[in-house]
Structures are given as structure tokens and as C-alpha cells.
Enzyme design. Structure first.
Site, PDB file in Angstrom:
ATOM      1  N   GLU A  53       1.207  -0.154  -5.596  1.00 42.92           N
ATOM      2  CA  GLU A  53       0.204   0.895  -5.792  1.00 42.92           C
ATOM      3  C   GLU A  53       0.832   2.143  -6.403  1.00 42.92           C
ATOM      4  OE1 GLU A  53      -3.450   3.016  -3.363  1.00 42.92           O
ATOM      5  OE2 GLU A  53      -1.629   2.510  -2.249  1.00 42.92           O
TER       6      GLU A  53
ATOM      7  N   HIS B 163       0.859  -1.187   0.000  1.00 32.47           N
ATOM      8  CA  HIS B 163       0.000   0.000   0.000  1.00 32.47           C
ATOM      9  C   HIS B 163       0.897   1.240   0.000  1.00 32.47           C
ATOM     10  CE1 HIS B 163      -3.362   2.626   0.917  1.00 32.47           C
ATOM     11  NE2 HIS B 163      -2.749   3.073   1.999  1.00 32.47           N
ATOM     12  N   ASN B 164       0.489   2.263  -0.752  1.00 33.52           N
ATOM     13  CA  ASN B 164       1.301   3.487  -0.841  1.00 33.52           C
ATOM     14  C   ASN B 164       2.771   3.138  -1.096  1.00 33.52           C
ATOM     15  OD1 ASN B 164      -0.937   5.032  -0.359  1.00 33.52           O
ATOM     16  ND2 ASN B 164      -0.446   5.527   1.756  1.00 33.52           N
TER      17      ASN B 164
ATOM     18  N   GLU C  68      -4.408   4.077  -8.592  1.00 29.28           N
ATOM     19  CA  GLU C  68      -5.308   4.977  -7.854  1.00 29.28           C
ATOM     20  C   GLU C  68      -5.375   6.244  -8.706  1.00 29.28           C
ATOM     21  OE1 GLU C  68      -7.771   5.513  -4.635  1.00 29.28           O
ATOM     22  OE2 GLU C  68      -6.369   3.830  -4.733  1.00 29.28           O
TER      23      GLU C  68
ATOM     24  N   HIS D 128       1.048  11.145  -2.268  1.00 27.94           N
ATOM     25  CA  HIS D 128      -0.143  10.988  -1.439  1.00 27.94           C
ATOM     26  C   HIS D 128      -0.870  12.327  -1.444  1.00 27.94           C
ATOM     27  CE1 HIS D 128      -2.432   8.453   1.189  1.00 27.94           C
ATOM     28  NE2 HIS D 128      -2.431   9.351   2.166  1.00 27.94           N
TER      29      HIS D 128
END
Length: 783
Positions: free
Chosen positions: A366, A336-337, A415, A381
Site C-alpha cells: 500500500e 496494509h500501511n 491510497e 499516514h
């Protein structure tokens, strides 16, 4: 046979300066001798340059380029570098063991950005294991850079090939050199006491002095070479191994092939006479003993400290599982991230984070994509202080490292917060940079009835994202929302009620639309909104999947455990952490695996128990990032419910008994303070379905991190062993504050070997703590 054994023992007794009872990790040490890692390399021209030292530029930024002396120390294992700051010795050295790779030229993000003032041939990068940042360096000449690259590569290869005995010999050699303050190759009692504190043991003064005097044959209050050797031999004795050895060898203290076969049988190993002889030939150090198929105590210890004596089943370290089942039948290592190197509020984004994740076996990364300047999409982010990287640069790094660690398919989880134009740019970059690696069409040309297998998708990169409907005239084609609308209203309410609501990325102005070009690169991982399990089980296609926050997944498990398990037998599901954790903390992945969730995404940049579990889960099957789920998590009509597992659904309960015997050479937590010595205890944790989760621990041992002894037995009943992970943790007991972490090792219960086993401990970020080990006895009995 007895006569032969007696002759071998007699010959051993006559060997000058050696000790028959000394096991393999008690090497004959001379303080001025050449370290094991440098033996045969002292005349190597590259190594000579490293030992002499070089002025190298350390490149950290456009205006942060400082020339510092870097030099290989005499131990052959440590690089020292000059610093203008006064700091502890341990802060300006690093070990060869902690280097993962050395890259030539502009092969790091730092050098590509800031190395332009130096010719590429003069530049190189040292990449470390764990969380330590890369070290970008420039030499004064291209030849000097090549000397460092070749020299470090040779030392890394030599260190990798070192046996546990050689690592221990090197460790002792280094300790002796540091303890000998006046460098006279002799040790006073004061220096011996200092050495004992350095190796993490607070020995009683009277006992230490008694041992010192017994070894001081010259009676001059100084231990010389052979006397130091004897002191170390006595100090390093492993009585627990001697007891086991004598139990099988009998009074003559020499193990025959037949006696070794008996030991192998009790260990649950292949117990043929041929196998016993192979082990003797491989691990016995004494040539005469080998000739007669006999094993001395040192060879026996060598065997138990080798990978063959590890608690991890070596048959599981390669690809041993069926790789021809649908993707949804595997747990898949997921990040994640991925772009972050630190927390998600102000941490740095870096292409190096992708490289580290991929080199750890991660198979789903991701990419958080946002509108960038000059028509180039960026990754960061959103709406936070995290730095930004170009989407194109991330894809280039992924291309270079996608299959260096694992040949099985890599999933890019997009994303998407970009408008139509930059979405098309994203698709263009993926197609042109990844080329044939990128899967853009179904393998058989038609929509499949089930997902293809990892074997069928070898060397392929898949894109996970939104996809337009096949009917291009469909009015809904322009209303595909971002993945955040797949969350429940509860999650959205939680964000809006929190003062940090703006931290979570908001939708870009026109990111609700999907470009045809980006849609076309999505084949087997089309994300769709999740409405309900009943609806998804009835209508969702095999190539469609959904993402769930940890909170939503936890709710589904508790309220509809069996239905969620059935969903995961047919479809991929991705679980991700709640977005409001400022420190990028992780959730417990085990509860998600219990329900068969495949893409359980964690913050790889955040070390801790959760990442230990992830590393343990994917330690086996070649560390390829794919682990086959148990049969009852793959059958569409399964009755398994992780919240209330019942017998008769395929599980085989076991009684697990672990005797924690001893530990060896635990690391000092405060290396700069000799008087700081750990009070260690061992905790064993079972992570599995809720009914199996359990923690038990030994008593602590006061002031002994060198060779603490427990001989304590901990017992567990495990209802669903196929899902269970076992985590061994060593901590430093503290009466006034929380205990300090010392080391750990985690592995799947089905991959544990029974019998007497060594556990090679890892640090908090997963790097080796060699030569630190635990010694245990394991028994696993079906109930």
C-alpha cells in the site's frame, strides 16, 4: 547381513572416546576446539579481520555518528559491539543467524540520508531478520569495509549450510565456554550446575551430582575434556528416538536398508529399497556402516532432524500449484500501511518497510499518497505524527526489490489523496522508474472476460486505483472519490463518534478528481464503489474490484456468506483493518480466507498470532505470495458457505491426531537470570471455518526447557481441512499472570507430513529459534 551388522557394531565399540548410543545431536565436544562455523576459515584474511575487531562508525542520524568497536567473538557466530551504556550482555551482541543480508554502499534509507560524510565505498548495512532495525556502519577504509562485507557473507553462507547437528554442536560449545568461568577447560560441579541453568533445566542436585561423579573418571571433582564429552552425551540423550530406532532395528541396534524401508512405509514416505539406501548414504555418519547400507542411531537422528524429517511437506516448499488460473483464484499475500515500521499514530515511515515486506513474499503493498512540498508526492499516514517519505523513493525501493523473492505480479495499492498535478507526477515516477515492469496495457489489447494469471503476469507490476471512464466526455469523469467513501455509513459513523476521528486521513482538497495519466496506469485492478453483492455479481467487470473494512467483510460473511464466496470467484477483494486501532493491531485473516477473499491486508510491522497465520498460509508454494484457493472457492456457482459448510460441496473431513512427545533446547526467556527456567506447555490451534476452530493443550512441565517430555495425544476433527491452518505454540506457564510466549510454528493442514516429525520453532517476529524443536507424531485419517 547379521554378521555384517555385528562387525560394524564391534568397530564402533572400539572407537576411542565415542559412544555408540550417542545420536547425531550429541557431538564429541572439546571446550577449546574450533567451532563448526569457523572450521576451514581460521586462515581466511577476512575472518581474521572480524576476529580482531574494527572501529566502525554507527550511523543513526545526521549528528548521531559514533565510533564503536565491533568484533566477531570466538564462537564464530556472534558479533559483539562496544556500547557506552551499561547493559546486559545479550543487548550488545547479535547472531550471524539473525542477519538477512549485507548491503554495500548507500543501499539503505539511513545511509542515503545520513551517510554523506563518509565515502560510499566505506559504508555498508547489516539487515536483520524480523523487526530489528538495520545497522548502518562506516569503516575507516574501503578495504576494511570490504573485509566486513565478505567476512559476514561467508559466515552467513556457512551458517545457512549448517545441519541441525552442527547448530546444536555450536550451541553446546558456546554454553560450555560461557559456563567455564575460570577458563581452565575443566568444569567443577558448580560450573556444571550453572551450565544446566543456562540451558534451561533445573536438575535435581542429587541426580546432577550423581551424573557428575559417574563421569568424573579421574575422581578429582573436575570434569576434563573426555569427561565433559561423556556428561554432554548423557545429558543430550534422546530416549524417545532410541525407542523408535530399536523398535525397527531389533536387538542388534543397527538399522538395515530393509528395516529403514519399513520405517519409511509407516511414516507414509516413499518406501522403496532405493530410497532407504539414498537416506543412509545422505545421513549416516559412519563410513563403514554406509558401505554396507546400514544406519546407526546417530544417522537415524540426523535424518529425523533434517528437512526430510520436518512436519512441513518438502514437496510443498517449491512452486507446486497451478499458476495459470485467473488472479482471483489465489490468496495473495497483502500488506496494509506497508510504509510503517511501527504503529499508525506516531511510528516511522520508511522505504525499508517496503523492502522487508517484499522480501517476506508480500505481493500487494500500500502507498498512502499525499500532497508534498516542491511538487513531490509523499507517503505517510495522513493527519498523524508518522514521519513522511517521498513517493519517488518508495517506488525506487519497490523497483529494486519487487522480484527478488518472487517472480509473480506485484500489486501497488494506491491510497490517493493528491491533487491532479501531483497525481500526474506519481504516474510519471512509476513509468520512468519502473519502466517495462509497469503494466500499462492489457496483455491481449482488449478488455478481458477474466483476469489474467500469475504466470501470464510474471515480472509485472500492477497498479490498483481509480480509473476514468473510457468516454472522456462523460460528466462523471471528475467525480471519482477516494477509497474511504467505499466504506459503509456504519464505519463512517464509528469514526465520527470516536475521539480519534482525526487520526484517519481526510481527503485532500481536490483528490476527488483523477488525472488522465494516473488513470492510464490502472489496468486490471480498477477500484469501484461497492453497493451490494447482487448488483456487483450482475454488473461488475472482471477487472473491477472493491475494498472492504474488516467490519464490512465480516458482516457480508455472516449475512451473505455464499454470495460473497461467489463474488470472490470472479473479482478481487481487498480487506483492510479498521483505522482506529492505535497500535496497528491486526484482525483474524482466516475468516476472510474462508470466504475466498484474496487481498487480506495485514500490518506486517505488527507481530503476533495474526501474522503467524499469514506466514503459515504463504509458507508453501515457494513462499511466492500466491496460494491457489480450493476448487469450491473458485467455481462461480459454488454452494459453499463458510458459516455453515455442508458435506457434498467438495470438502474431505479428516480426523487429526497429534501426539506431543518432547521438546528440545527451548530458549530462555530471561537470559540474564540463570535461575529463570521455563515451565513449558504446548498448545495446538486449528484455524479454519468456524466449526473447525479449536485449541487444545498439554500439561505444563516444571522447570525444564531443555528436554521436557509430555507424551500427550491431542485429537481434532476438521470438516474443511483444505482451508485449515495448524499452529503449534509453546508457552511458559505462569500461575500468577498471563503465560509468556516461547515459540511457534504455523503451516497449512494439507502440507503436514504424517509420522514422527520435528517442528523447528520460530520467534514472535518469525526468526529461527534454532536449535529449538518440538517432536511429535502425526496421524491424519479421512473421515
Amino acid at each position: 547381513m547379521r554378521a555384517v551388522k555385528e562387525r560394524v557394531r564391534e568397530r564402533e565399540k572400539q572407537r576411542e572416546g565415542c559412544f555408540l548410543s550417542a545420536p547425531a545431536d550429541q557431538p564429541c565436544l572439546k571446550m577449546a576446539s574450533i567451532p563448526a562455523i569457523l572450521q576451514g576459515l581460521t586462515d581466511d584474511e577476512d575472518i581474521k579481520v572480524l576476529l580482531k575487531g574494527s572501529l566502525l562508525w554507527k550511523i543513526k542520524g545526521r549528528h548521531q555518528q559514533k565510533q564503536r568497536l565491533h568484533r566477531l567473538q570466538d564462537d564464530g557466530m556472534t558479533i559483539w559491539f562496544e556500547t557506552r551504556f551499561k547493559r546486559a550482555h545479550s543487548k550488545h551482541v547479535f547472531s550471524i543467524l539473525h542477519i538477512e543480508s549485507v548491503r554495500e554502499g548507500y543501499q539503505s534509507e539511513g545511509l542515503r540520508k545520513y551517510g554523506g560524510s563518509f565515502p560510499e565505498a566505506q559504508c555498508f548495512t547489516i539487515v536483520f531478520r524480523g523487526k530489528r532495525k538495520n545497522l548502518d556502519l562506516a569503516a575507516q577504509t574501503a578495504e576494511e569495509a570490504q573485509r566486513w562485507v565478505r567476512g559476514l557473507t561467508k559466515l552467513m553462507a556457512r551458517a545457512e549450510a549448517m545441519s541441525q547437528r552442527e547448530k546444536l554442536e555450536h550451541w553446546i560449545h558456546d554454553i560450555l565456554q560461557r559456563a567455564d568461568k575460570n577458563k581452565d577447560n575443566k568444569m567443577s560441579f558448580k560450573e556444571i550446575k550453572n551450565m544446566l541453568r543456562m540451558i534451561n533445566i533445573d536438575m535435581n542436585d542429587m541426580y546432577a551430582y550423581k551424573l557428575f561423579k559417574e563421569c568424573d573418571k579421574s575422581n578429582n571433582d573436575r570434569l576434563e575434556e573426555h569427561e565433559i564429552e561423556e556428561f554432554c552425551t548423557r545429558l543430550m540423550a534422546r530416549p524417545e528416538l532410541e525407542d523408535i530406532f530399536h523398535r525397527y532395528s531389533g536387538e542388534d541396534c543397527v538399522l538395515s536398508a530393509e528395516e529403514l524401508r519399513e520405517f519409511l512405509y509407516d511414516q507414509g514416505e516413499e518406501a522403496s529399497l532405493q530410497r532407504a539406501r539414498e537416506i543412509i548414504q545422505m545421513y549416516e555418519l559412519n563410513e563403514r556402516a554406509r558401505q554396507h547400507d546400514l544406519m546407526m542411531l546417530d544417522g537415524f537422528t540426523m535424518y529425523l532432524l533434517s528437512s526430510a524429517g520436518s512436519i512441513l511437506n518438502q514437496a510443498h516448499t517449491g512452486i507446486y500449484q497451478d499458476m495459470t488460473q485467473p488472479l482471483c483464484h489465489y490468496f495473495i499475500s497483502s500488506s496494509h500501511n506497508t510504509y510503517l515500521t511501527d504503529n499508525q499514530i506516531g511510528g516511522a515511515s520508511s522505504t525499508e518497510a517496503y523492502i522487508r515486506a517484499l522480501m517476506k513474499g508480500c505481493r500487494c503493498v500500500e502507498l498512502d499518497c499525499w500532497e508534498g512540498s516542491n511538487g513531490e508526492p509523499i507517503i505517510y499516514h495522513g493527519h498523524t505524527l508518522t514521519s513522511k517519505i517521498l513517493f519517488r523513493d518508495a517506488i525506487e525501493s519497490i523497483r529494486d526489490y519487487a522480484f527478488k523473492h518472487s517472480p509473480y505480479p506485484l500489486i501497488l495499492s494506491l491510497e490517493n489523496h493528491c491533487g491532479l498535478e501531483q497525481q500526474s507526477t506519481m504516474a510519471h515516477h512509476m513509468k520512468t522508474i519502473l519502466g517495462d515492469m509497469l503494466l500499462t496495457q492489457p496483455l491481449d489489447g482488449d478488455t478481458p472476460k477474466q483476469l489474467p494469471s500469475p504466470e501470464q503476469l510474471k515480472w509485472k507490476i500492477l497498479v490498483k486505483g481509480k480509473k476514468l471512464l473510457e468516454d472522456k466526455s462523460d460528466p462523471e469523469r471528475g467525480s471519482f472519490t477516494s477509497s474511504h467513501e467505499e466504506e459503509t455509513e456504519e464505519d463512517e459513523d464509528e469514526r465520527s463518534a470516536n475521539s480519534l476521528q482525526e487520526i484517519k486521513p481526510l481527503q485532500a482538497k481536490d483528490a476527488t478528481q483523477i488525472s488522465r495519466e494516473l488513470s492510464d496506469v490502472v489496468v486490471y485492478c480498477r477500484t469501484v464503489p461497492f453497493r451490494s453483492l447482487a448488483r456487483a455479481l450482475q454488473h461488475q467487470q472482471p477487472t473491477e474490484m472493491s475494498s472492504f473494512s474488516e467490519r464490512k467483510a465480516r458482516k457480508l460473511i455472516k449475512e451473505s456468506g455464499n454470495l460473497f464466496v461467489r463474488y470472490n470467484t470472479r473479482h478481487l477483494s481487498r480487506i483492510y483493518p479498521l483505522g482506529l486501532k492505535m497500535n496497528s493491531a491486526n484482525y483474524d485473516p482466516q475468516e476472510m480466507w474462508n470466504a475466498g477473499c484474496q487481498l487480506v491486508a495485514l500490518n506486517f510491522q505488527t507481530p503476533g498470532a495474526e501474522m503467524d497465520l499469514n506466514d503459515g498460509r504463504f509458507l508453501v508454494n515457494g513462499s511466492c505470495g500466491y496460494v491457489l484457493k480450493p476448487p469450491w472457492l473458485r467455481h462461480g456457482q459454488t454452494t459453499f458457505d463458510p458459516e455453515s459448510p455442508r458435506r457434498g460441496t467438495g470438502q474431505r473431513p479428516v480426523a487429526l491426531t497429534i501426539k506431543v512427545i518432547t521438546a528440545q533446547q527451548l530458549p530462555k526467556l530471561n537470559k540474564e537470570k540463570n535461575s529463570s527456567i521455563v515451565d513449558p506447555f504446548v498448545r495446538i490451534e486449528i484455524h479454519g471455518v468456524p466449526v473447525d476452530c479449536c485449541k487444545k493443550q498439554t500439561e505444563y512441565r516444571l522447570n525444564n526447557g531443555f528436554n521436557p517430555c509430555w507424551n500427550e495425544t491431542l485429537m481434532f476433527q476438521v470438516r474443511v481441512p483444505e482451508l485449515a491452518l495448524v499452529r503449534f505454540v509453546v508457552e511458559d506457564y505462569d500461575t500468577t499472570s498471563s503465560n509468556d510466549f516461547v515459540g511457534q510454528f504455523t503451516l497449512p493442514l494439507p502440507s503436514i507430513k504424517e509420522g514422527y516429525r520435528h517442528i523447528h520453532l520460530l520467534s514472535k517476529d518469525g526468526t529461527s529459534l534454532s536449535p529449538a524443536t518440538l517432536f511429535v507424531h502425526v496421524k491424519c485419517k479421512k473421515m
